[in-house]
Design an enzyme around this catalytic site. Structure first.
Site, PDB file in Angstrom:
ATOM      1  N   HIS A 109       0.809  -1.221   0.000  1.00 30.17           N
ATOM      2  CA  HIS A 109       0.000   0.000   0.000  1.00 30.17           C
ATOM      3  C   HIS A 109       0.847   1.278   0.000  1.00 30.17           C
ATOM      4  O   HIS A 109       0.311   2.376  -0.122  1.00 30.17           O
ATOM      5  CB  HIS A 109      -0.937   0.018   1.217  1.00 30.17           C
ATOM      6  CG  HIS A 109      -0.218   0.284   2.493  1.00 30.17           C
ATOM      7  ND1 HIS A 109       0.586  -0.663   3.104  1.00 30.17           N
ATOM      8  CD2 HIS A 109      -0.145   1.400   3.255  1.00 30.17           C
ATOM      9  CE1 HIS A 109       1.120  -0.134   4.193  1.00 30.17           C
ATOM     10  NE2 HIS A 109       0.686   1.118   4.313  1.00 30.17           N
ATOM     11  N   HIS A 137       1.937   6.885  -0.529  1.00 28.30           N
ATOM     12  CA  HIS A 137       1.073   6.065   0.317  1.00 28.30           C
ATOM     13  C   HIS A 137      -0.313   6.031  -0.311  1.00 28.30           C
ATOM     14  O   HIS A 137      -0.962   7.061  -0.454  1.00 28.30           O
ATOM     15  CB  HIS A 137       1.007   6.664   1.721  1.00 28.30           C
ATOM     16  CG  HIS A 137       0.358   5.774   2.726  1.00 28.30           C
ATOM     17  ND1 HIS A 137      -1.010   5.586   2.775  1.00 28.30           N
ATOM     18  CD2 HIS A 137       0.887   5.000   3.698  1.00 28.30           C
ATOM     19  CE1 HIS A 137      -1.291   4.747   3.755  1.00 28.30           C
ATOM     20  NE2 HIS A 137      -0.154   4.375   4.335  1.00 28.30           N
TER      21      HIS A 137
END
Length: 161
Positions: free
Chosen positions: A69, A84
């Site tokens: 992620h 992110h």
């Protein structure tokens, strides 16, 4: 002929290009107070229009996550960038994410780094905003940024001085 005495980072492109396509939002509008406060570095958010993260410049992958992620990329310009994907998406335990590179790997601007499923993020109930943060902001005199508008991956997004 005079010889210029400059470091590699001074010669490197100061521009950080958009790693995802979508709608740019100001740092303060990222729906996570840690990102929005700037504690992790200056930058912006992007509401993604597709599920591809590409290299924002030539550099080296400095960090990958087991859950895919997030990724860290260090540029030839000295910027240590954190990308992110989504907010609290670590809780998805990698479902809907696929990292295409490895730690220490050299990458070139535009190279695919991560694929992710926007619908999977939304289905899990998380915001899909991608945070793009210069983790070593204090190493630079300034980080200039685009705070709004649409971008396509590869468009100018940030620059460092």
């Amino acid at each position: 002929m005079a010889v210029e005495n400059t470091t590699a980072s001074e010669k490197a492109d100061p521009v950080i290009y958009a790693p995802v396509s979508g709608e740019v939002v100001a740092l303060s509008e990222i729906p996570d107070k840690t990102f929005a406060s700037g504690i992790l570095g200056d930058g912006v958010g992007i509401h993604p229009s597709n599920g591809k993260v590409v290299a924002p410049f030539d550099g080296i992958i400095s960090a990958t996550t087991e859950t895919s992620h997030a990724i860290g990329v260090t540029g030839e310009n000295g910027a240590e960038l954190l990308i992110h994907i989504g907010v609290d998406t670590v809780a998805m335990q990698g479902k809907g994410f696929k990292t295409l590179v490895k730690d220490g790997q050299k990458v070139v601007k535009g190279q695919n780094l991560i694929e992710f499923d926007i619908d999977e993020i939304k289905k899990a109930g998380y915001p899909d905003t991608v945070a793009i943060l210069v983790g070593n902001t204090s190493d630079f005199a300034a980080v200039k940024r685009l705070d709004s508008g649409k971008v396509t991956a590869g468009d100018e997004l940030l620059s460092i001085e």
